[in-house]
Write a protein that holds these residues in place. Sequence first.
Motif, PDB file in Angstrom:
ATOM      1  N   UNK A 123       3.398 -11.920  -3.282  1.00  0.00           N
ATOM      2  CA  UNK A 123       3.671 -11.933  -1.844  1.00  0.00           C
ATOM      3  C   UNK A 123       5.140 -12.199  -1.554  1.00  0.00           C
ATOM      4  N   UNK A 124       5.749 -13.086  -2.318  1.00  0.00           N
ATOM      5  CA  UNK A 124       7.158 -13.441  -2.095  1.00  0.00           C
ATOM      6  C   UNK A 124       8.089 -12.279  -2.372  1.00  0.00           C
ATOM      7  N   UNK A 125       7.620 -11.334  -3.185  1.00  0.00           N
ATOM      8  CA  UNK A 125       8.458 -10.199  -3.527  1.00  0.00           C
ATOM      9  C   UNK A 125       8.290  -9.031  -2.568  1.00  0.00           C
ATOM     10  N   UNK A 126       7.377  -9.165  -1.590  1.00  0.00           N
ATOM     11  CA  UNK A 126       7.126  -8.089  -0.635  1.00  0.00           C
ATOM     12  C   UNK A 126       7.924  -8.314   0.642  1.00  0.00           C
ATOM     13  N   UNK A 162       3.892  -6.962   4.413  1.00  0.00           N
ATOM     14  CA  UNK A 162       2.865  -8.005   4.507  1.00  0.00           C
ATOM     15  C   UNK A 162       2.184  -7.955   5.871  1.00  0.00           C
ATOM     16  N   UNK A 163       2.976  -7.782   6.926  1.00  0.00           N
ATOM     17  CA  UNK A 163       2.408  -7.732   8.269  1.00  0.00           C
ATOM     18  C   UNK A 163       1.487  -6.528   8.439  1.00  0.00           C
ATOM     19  N   UNK A 164       1.890  -5.373   7.905  1.00  0.00           N
ATOM     20  CA  UNK A 164       1.061  -4.172   8.025  1.00  0.00           C
ATOM     21  C   UNK A 164      -0.268  -4.350   7.294  1.00  0.00           C
ATOM     22  N   UNK A 165      -0.217  -4.919   6.105  1.00  0.00           N
ATOM     23  CA  UNK A 165      -1.439  -5.149   5.345  1.00  0.00           C
ATOM     24  C   UNK A 165      -2.364  -6.128   6.082  1.00  0.00           C
ATOM     25  N   UNK A 166      -1.786  -7.185   6.647  1.00  0.00           N
ATOM     26  CA  UNK A 166      -2.594  -8.200   7.334  1.00  0.00           C
ATOM     27  C   UNK A 166      -3.220  -7.645   8.605  1.00  0.00           C
ATOM     28  N   UNK A 167      -2.437  -6.912   9.394  1.00  0.00           N
ATOM     29  CA  UNK A 167      -2.962  -6.362  10.649  1.00  0.00           C
ATOM     30  C   UNK A 167      -4.082  -5.366  10.368  1.00  0.00           C
ATOM     31  N   UNK A 168      -3.925  -4.545   9.330  1.00  0.00           N
ATOM     32  CA  UNK A 168      -4.977  -3.592   8.980  1.00  0.00           C
ATOM     33  C   UNK A 168      -6.235  -4.320   8.516  1.00  0.00           C
ATOM     34  N   UNK A 227      -3.836  -8.941  -7.471  1.00  0.00           N
ATOM     35  CA  UNK A 227      -3.369  -8.748  -6.107  1.00  0.00           C
ATOM     36  C   UNK A 227      -4.477  -8.987  -5.072  1.00  0.00           C
ATOM     37  N   UNK A 228      -5.684  -9.266  -5.513  1.00  0.00           N
ATOM     38  CA  UNK A 228      -6.788  -9.334  -4.574  1.00  0.00           C
ATOM     39  C   UNK A 228      -6.927 -10.632  -3.783  1.00  0.00           C
ATOM     40  N   UNK A 229      -6.568 -11.811  -4.295  1.00  0.00           N
ATOM     41  CA  UNK A 229      -6.834 -13.046  -3.532  1.00  0.00           C
ATOM     42  C   UNK A 229      -6.318 -13.024  -2.108  1.00  0.00           C
ATOM     43  N   UNK A 230      -5.142 -12.461  -1.882  1.00  0.00           N
ATOM     44  CA  UNK A 230      -4.612 -12.462  -0.514  1.00  0.00           C
ATOM     45  C   UNK A 230      -5.519 -11.659   0.420  1.00  0.00           C
ATOM     46  N   UNK A 231      -6.035 -10.549  -0.056  1.00  0.00           N
ATOM     47  CA  UNK A 231      -6.907  -9.720   0.771  1.00  0.00           C
ATOM     48  C   UNK A 231      -8.272 -10.376   0.974  1.00  0.00           C
ATOM     49  N   UNK A 258       4.314 -17.335   3.119  1.00  0.00           N
ATOM     50  CA  UNK A 258       3.825 -15.946   3.100  1.00  0.00           C
ATOM     51  C   UNK A 258       2.321 -15.836   3.354  1.00  0.00           C
ATOM     52  N   UNK A 259       1.531 -16.733   2.757  1.00  0.00           N
ATOM     53  CA  UNK A 259       0.089 -16.665   2.954  1.00  0.00           C
ATOM     54  C   UNK A 259      -0.295 -17.120   4.357  1.00  0.00           C
ATOM     55  N   UNK A 260       0.456 -18.054   4.912  1.00  0.00           N
ATOM     56  CA  UNK A 260       0.218 -18.478   6.289  1.00  0.00           C
ATOM     57  C   UNK A 260       0.463 -17.316   7.250  1.00  0.00           C
TER      58      UNK A 260
END
Length: 446
Positions: free
Chosen positions: A17-20, A25-31, A162-166, A200-202
């Motif tokens: 996440x820190x490297x993105x 990150x915002x686009x992935x979260x909003x989707x 990469x899955x935990x964030x999703x 980033x996760x927040x």
Amino acid sequence: MPFLAPIPPTLRDLQALRNLSVRRVAAQAVLTGGVTGAVIGLFRAAYDWISGLAVALLRAHDPRDPLAMALIWGSLAALAALALLALRLEPLVGGSGIPQVELMVRGKARMCWWRVLLTKFWGTLVSLTGGLSVGREGPCIMMGAAVGEGVGRLWREGDARHMPRYLVGGAVAGMTAAFGAPLAGMCFAFEEMKTILSVPLLLFTGLCALSAWYMIDGLFGFGLVFPFQTLAPLRWNQWWLIPAMGLSMGLLGAFYNVVLLGLTRFQDRCRLLPRPLRVLLPFACAGALLYGYPQVLAGVGLSATALERLPLPLEGLLLLLAVKIAFSWLSFASSVSGGLLMPLLLMGSLAGACATALCNLALPVPPEQTATVLTLGMAGLFAASVRAPLTGAALLLEMTGAFHNAPVVVLTAYVAAFTANALHVEPVYDSLRRRCLELAGPPGSA
């Protein structure tokens, strides 16, 4: 060479996440949040329509008419068959879904996201349509996690690291969409799921929650889950209700957890109850309760808001609470798809109504404060069972809209959680998570 413990998936994901870029990150979260909100919105709308149709049919026909009885029992048998089919197609959808998602986040379980999403959706609708005392929040969290993993696949991030964030973001969106409570969804991720708190996760989970909330509130127009008429705050000379409600809800929550896990494990190893019979049992009980005690059935029974103005005697409330608890134990122990939290909140409101009726024998509670005491019961029982007092308090404040009661609700939740901890009773999802691991066997055995 010294043994090095494997790096948890959440830590690896945090580095990724820190490297993105923030935009990515915002686009992935909003989707993730938007799609989850749409799916849960459809789920809630479908259940509201089915529940309304069932209630209308029951009111329009005499349930004791022979033809009506045949249709009722035939429908319950068909629903039981569909619930069993869901478990056979995807065993992961049994129960709440929250312990399974927590194991996935920790890298101890995997799922086929589209199969889980589809079977959890209709499997939970089947359980709720049958009147079983299960909730929608755990299934919504699991459906949100499945959507999150699907979004990760869409982004071509198929590597499990990469899955935990999703998964976490989808779970937050699912909790938000189930209750219309974005703050509680955020608290759930970091208090109950014990996700590492980082900027980033927040950001990711916050955008997931907000986009899901926008879909539920703006697109579907769902209002407050508990729209009580009046929620007058407690006066200073009534604050003795905080420790009283906290202690009593702590005791009740601990007792509820012990029996729930004991009954579930008993059914796991009881050879006299094969899975088909185990699934059929709560549907048969729902049919019997429809004729004898329909107040505890999902959809057709009493709601928490009805208790605000319902003049029931203490004996009647105690009986209602006892039957609701027993039916909730039986429903969940059957392993059908369905959560714990909505029945838990209704039981908390019933316990609050019992407390109000008891107080009215000596120290009357004004009618405008009845719903406040009901809210204390709900927050306390949630905190005692789940052991997430901040999440429980935020959830009740958002579901009722009574943020002016924040101090008393938060204090009651913490007293209840401390009481249950003092009794050395394990939080419900910790127990169920360990059971999931025991049933699954050693890693890689499935």
